[in-house]
Motif scaffolding. Structure first.
Motif, PDB file in Angstrom:
ATOM      1  N   GLY A  61      11.307   9.353   5.374  1.00 51.50           N
ATOM      2  CA  GLY A  61      10.247   9.032   6.472  1.00 51.50           C
ATOM      3  C   GLY A  61       8.758   9.002   6.266  1.00 51.50           C
ATOM      4  O   GLY A  61       8.150   8.821   7.162  1.00 51.50           O
ATOM      5  N   HIS A  62       8.333   9.278   5.126  1.00 52.47           N
ATOM      6  CA  HIS A  62       6.986   9.472   4.832  1.00 52.47           C
ATOM      7  C   HIS A  62       6.528   7.981   4.240  1.00 52.47           C
ATOM      8  O   HIS A  62       5.261   7.801   4.452  1.00 52.47           O
ATOM      9  CB  HIS A  62       6.732  10.195   3.560  1.00 52.47           C
ATOM     10  CG  HIS A  62       6.898  11.938   3.836  1.00 52.47           C
ATOM     11  ND1 HIS A  62       5.827  12.555   4.254  1.00 52.47           N
ATOM     12  CD2 HIS A  62       8.254  12.481   4.054  1.00 52.47           C
ATOM     13  CE1 HIS A  62       6.423  13.849   4.338  1.00 52.47           C
ATOM     14  NE2 HIS A  62       7.686  13.754   4.217  1.00 52.47           N
ATOM     15  N   PHE A  63       7.422   7.109   4.111  1.00 54.93           N
ATOM     16  CA  PHE A  63       7.108   5.858   3.657  1.00 54.93           C
ATOM     17  C   PHE A  63       8.085   4.767   4.323  1.00 54.93           C
ATOM     18  O   PHE A  63       8.564   4.980   5.483  1.00 54.93           O
ATOM     19  CB  PHE A  63       7.251   5.593   2.116  1.00 54.93           C
ATOM     20  CG  PHE A  63       6.339   6.554   1.388  1.00 54.93           C
ATOM     21  CD1 PHE A  63       4.834   6.183   1.047  1.00 54.93           C
ATOM     22  CD2 PHE A  63       6.856   7.655   0.726  1.00 54.93           C
ATOM     23  CE1 PHE A  63       4.147   7.373   0.635  1.00 54.93           C
ATOM     24  CE2 PHE A  63       6.232   8.721   0.294  1.00 54.93           C
ATOM     25  CZ  PHE A  63       4.818   8.383   0.206  1.00 54.93           C
ATOM     26  N   THR A  64       8.356   3.494   3.738  1.00 51.82           N
ATOM     27  CA  THR A  64       9.300   2.599   4.374  1.00 51.82           C
ATOM     28  C   THR A  64      10.384   2.347   3.215  1.00 51.82           C
ATOM     29  O   THR A  64       9.987   2.395   2.186  1.00 51.82           O
ATOM     30  CB  THR A  64       8.478   1.103   4.620  1.00 51.82           C
ATOM     31  OG1 THR A  64       8.117   0.932   3.579  1.00 51.82           O
ATOM     32  CG2 THR A  64       7.530   1.605   5.701  1.00 51.82           C
ATOM     33  N   THR A  65      11.565   1.651   3.719  1.00 52.01           N
ATOM     34  CA  THR A  65      12.645   1.284   2.784  1.00 52.01           C
ATOM     35  C   THR A  65      11.936   0.168   1.662  1.00 52.01           C
ATOM     36  O   THR A  65      12.259   0.227   0.320  1.00 52.01           O
ATOM     37  CB  THR A  65      13.706   0.861   3.631  1.00 52.01           C
ATOM     38  OG1 THR A  65      14.263   1.684   4.388  1.00 52.01           O
ATOM     39  CG2 THR A  65      14.944   0.395   2.602  1.00 52.01           C
ATOM     40  N   LEU A  77       0.703  -1.220  -0.099  1.00 54.47           N
ATOM     41  CA  LEU A  77       0.051   0.102   0.040  1.00 54.47           C
ATOM     42  C   LEU A  77       1.003   1.257  -0.020  1.00 54.47           C
ATOM     43  O   LEU A  77       0.593   2.157  -0.637  1.00 54.47           O
ATOM     44  CB  LEU A  77      -0.703   0.039   1.252  1.00 54.47           C
ATOM     45  CG  LEU A  77      -1.887   1.138   1.359  1.00 54.47           C
ATOM     46  CD1 LEU A  77      -2.450   1.377   0.166  1.00 54.47           C
ATOM     47  CD2 LEU A  77      -2.634   1.171   2.851  1.00 54.47           C
ATOM     48  N   LEU A  78       1.994   1.172   0.744  1.00 50.41           N
ATOM     49  CA  LEU A  78       2.852   2.525   0.905  1.00 50.41           C
ATOM     50  C   LEU A  78       3.635   2.522  -0.430  1.00 50.41           C
ATOM     51  O   LEU A  78       3.866   3.432  -0.899  1.00 50.41           O
ATOM     52  CB  LEU A  78       4.045   2.285   2.098  1.00 50.41           C
ATOM     53  CG  LEU A  78       3.123   2.591   3.216  1.00 50.41           C
ATOM     54  CD1 LEU A  78       4.399   2.088   4.463  1.00 50.41           C
ATOM     55  CD2 LEU A  78       2.654   4.075   3.675  1.00 50.41           C
ATOM     56  N   ALA A  79       3.751   1.195  -1.130  1.00 53.52           N
ATOM     57  CA  ALA A  79       4.519   1.539  -2.447  1.00 53.52           C
ATOM     58  C   ALA A  79       3.560   2.165  -3.527  1.00 53.52           C
ATOM     59  O   ALA A  79       4.032   2.849  -4.344  1.00 53.52           O
ATOM     60  CB  ALA A  79       4.924   0.179  -2.980  1.00 53.52           C
ATOM     61  N   TYR A  80       2.455   1.774  -3.437  1.00 57.75           N
ATOM     62  CA  TYR A  80       1.482   2.398  -4.138  1.00 57.75           C
ATOM     63  C   TYR A  80       1.448   3.949  -4.039  1.00 57.75           C
ATOM     64  O   TYR A  80       1.246   4.611  -4.947  1.00 57.75           O
ATOM     65  CB  TYR A  80       0.099   1.647  -4.221  1.00 57.75           C
ATOM     66  CG  TYR A  80      -0.964   2.377  -4.758  1.00 57.75           C
ATOM     67  CD1 TYR A  80      -1.407   2.315  -6.144  1.00 57.75           C
ATOM     68  CD2 TYR A  80      -2.046   3.243  -4.116  1.00 57.75           C
ATOM     69  CE1 TYR A  80      -2.269   3.158  -6.745  1.00 57.75           C
ATOM     70  CE2 TYR A  80      -2.912   3.844  -4.649  1.00 57.75           C
ATOM     71  CZ  TYR A  80      -3.214   3.882  -5.889  1.00 57.75           C
ATOM     72  OH  TYR A  80      -4.019   4.616  -6.596  1.00 57.75           O
TER      73      TYR A  80
END
Length: 459
Positions: A297-301, A32-35
């Protein structure tokens, strides 16, 4: 979870860590964060095909246009795009986060926590926003490298390092001013290719109106902006992938030979010393790459890696290859190479999406600017500003009203003052600073190795 002491917990911790990595809830969250990252991180990087080739062969370099030179330019772009965004950022630099934060000051914070040469008051309570300052058992026994001892003994070198860090932060903020201007101007320039051409004044007015609307949207929460912009970027990426594949097959399939670095040598033989001037245009192919690290910081690695490796990278490589295939047969169309290479049947559809994605492209560096300003403020290097946290779940998603409106005024000034994407493009070049800082982290303190050791004793 806090680390536990004792060797007996190591095996159980390792198994738990592996189980967490493959758990579906965690994976679905990363997907979801990748999207969402498409709507924030990759818009700037995705719009680079609009202006790379026209900037590479601008001015007196136009007289050197030939098939070998065009193939060589693509080879340079391909290897630059592979070595810096893919290998350096995605596989290496994203591992050097500071408590989930990325960017120039995050690297400096890591340095200060593993050596005694900080010139900033980084032991204040406010600094806990940037780093937890918790040392694992492995970090306390990390070997002291010669470079670390050398830096700790010489205050002038520590001062020089701090100046480099501040310079890098200034370059990020400057990128937040330049990128919206060059992205929007490049997108509206497609109207100059149509039959009913608009005047330069009319194009400038359209660009300024779009910029005002872009900065007016920044007060929305990051995840709302991401959900709004992500479909646009995905449509854009799949569109340029399809166009690039079509142009490659239709115009010149032999362009696949240009993947060979041999064409880089032929490029410099063909153009000579003027080839070094063209490298400024080649560098534009990776503008926005630093946002992958600054927006961490807004998403994940993992989410950023998934989005880039499986979608962004192949789509952009195929698009650059398709433009070269078209230019190898139509070298006189270099000035508006992207719009000229679009089939007439889909021109207006692609133009509308290009204009929208140019707006999205500016979002990446604007968001990165907010993160950098917050980190500067946490370390006492920036005046007090109002930081609005826009998410209850991800601490790094923020909005700074004062910075947003200052960026808008400066961007409008750049757009009106230059009115030329080639002139604006010459102002880029900030990733060298992050490279220097990461080299210090790697050779002095072996941050990545320390973090890997610590993670095996966490539950």
């Amino acid at each position: 979870m806090e680390p536990e002491s004792g060797i007996s917990t190591a095996h159980r911790s390792t198994s738990t860590t592996i189980g967490q990595q493959i758990s579906w809830p965690r994976m679905s969250r990363n997907l979801l964060l990748a999207y969402q990252s498409f709507g924030v991180v990759y818009g700037d990087l995705g719009t680079s095909p609009l202006y790379v080739y026209s900037s590479t062969f601008s001015g007196k370099l136009q007289k050197h246009i030939s098939q070998d030179a065009i193939f060589g330019a693509f080879s340079l772009i391909f290897w630059t795009f592979t070595l810096i965004p893919l290998l350096k950022y995605v596989f290496v630099l994203l591992s050097a986060d500071d408590n989930g934060e990325g960017g120039t000051f995050a690297l400096y914070s890591l340095l200060c926590r593993h050596a005694k040469f900080s010139l900033l008051p980084n032991q204040q309570a406010a600094d806990e926003e940037l780093t937890s300052y918790k040392y694992g058992p492995s970090s306390q026994h990390a070997s002291s490298s010669p470079m670390k001892r050398f830096l700790e003994k010489h205050k002038r070198l520590r001062t020089a390092l701090l100046v480099v860090v501040l310079f890098g932060a200034c370059m990020v903020i400057g990128d937040g001013v330049l990128t919206p201007a060059i992205s929007i101007l490049s997108s509206v320039s497609g109207l100059e290719v149509t039959e009913n051409k608009l005047t330069s004044g009319e194009l400038l007015l359209i660009a300024c109106c779009i910029l005002v609307g872009l900065f007016a949207l920044q007060h929305c929460r990051t995840h709302r902006v991401a959900f709004l912009f992500a479909p646009i970027v995905l449509i854009w990426l799949f569109s340029i992938f399809s166009i690039g594949l079509y142009n490659t097959i239709h115009w010149n399939p032999k362009v696949v030979y240009a993947f060979s670095p041999h064409y880089i040598v032929k490029f410099f033989k063909e153009i000579g010393k003027d080839g070094w001037i063209s490298l400024g245009g080649i560098l534009l192919s990776i503008t926005g790459t630093e946002a992958m690290f600054a927006d961490l910081g807004h998403f994940t690695t993992l989410s950023i890696r998934l989005a880039f490796a499986f979608v962004v990278y192949p789509c952009l490589v195929v698009q650059y290859m398709g433009q070269v295939a078209y230019l190898s047969k139509n070298p006189d169309k270099i000035h508006y190479s992207f719009y000229n290479s679009i089939p007439e049947s889909v021109f207006w559809s692609v133009f509308v999406v290009a204009t929208l994605v140019a707006i999205v492209g500016s979002q990446a560096v604007i968001t990165a600017t907010f993160s950098i300003i917050k980190q500067c403020h946490a370390l006492g290097c920036f005046p007090r500003v109002k930081v609005v946290h826009t998410s209850k779940h991800i601490y790094g998603q923020i909005y700074i009203p004062e910075i947003n409106w200052i960026l808008m005024i400066l961007t409008l000034a750049i757009t009106i003052g230059f009115q030329d994407t080639n002139l604006i493009g010459n102002a880029y070049g900030m990733m060298l600073v992050e490279s220097i800082l990461f080299s210090y982290n790697y050779y002095c303190f072996q941050v990545c190795q320390v973090k890997k050791k610590v993670c095996f004793i966490k539950i």
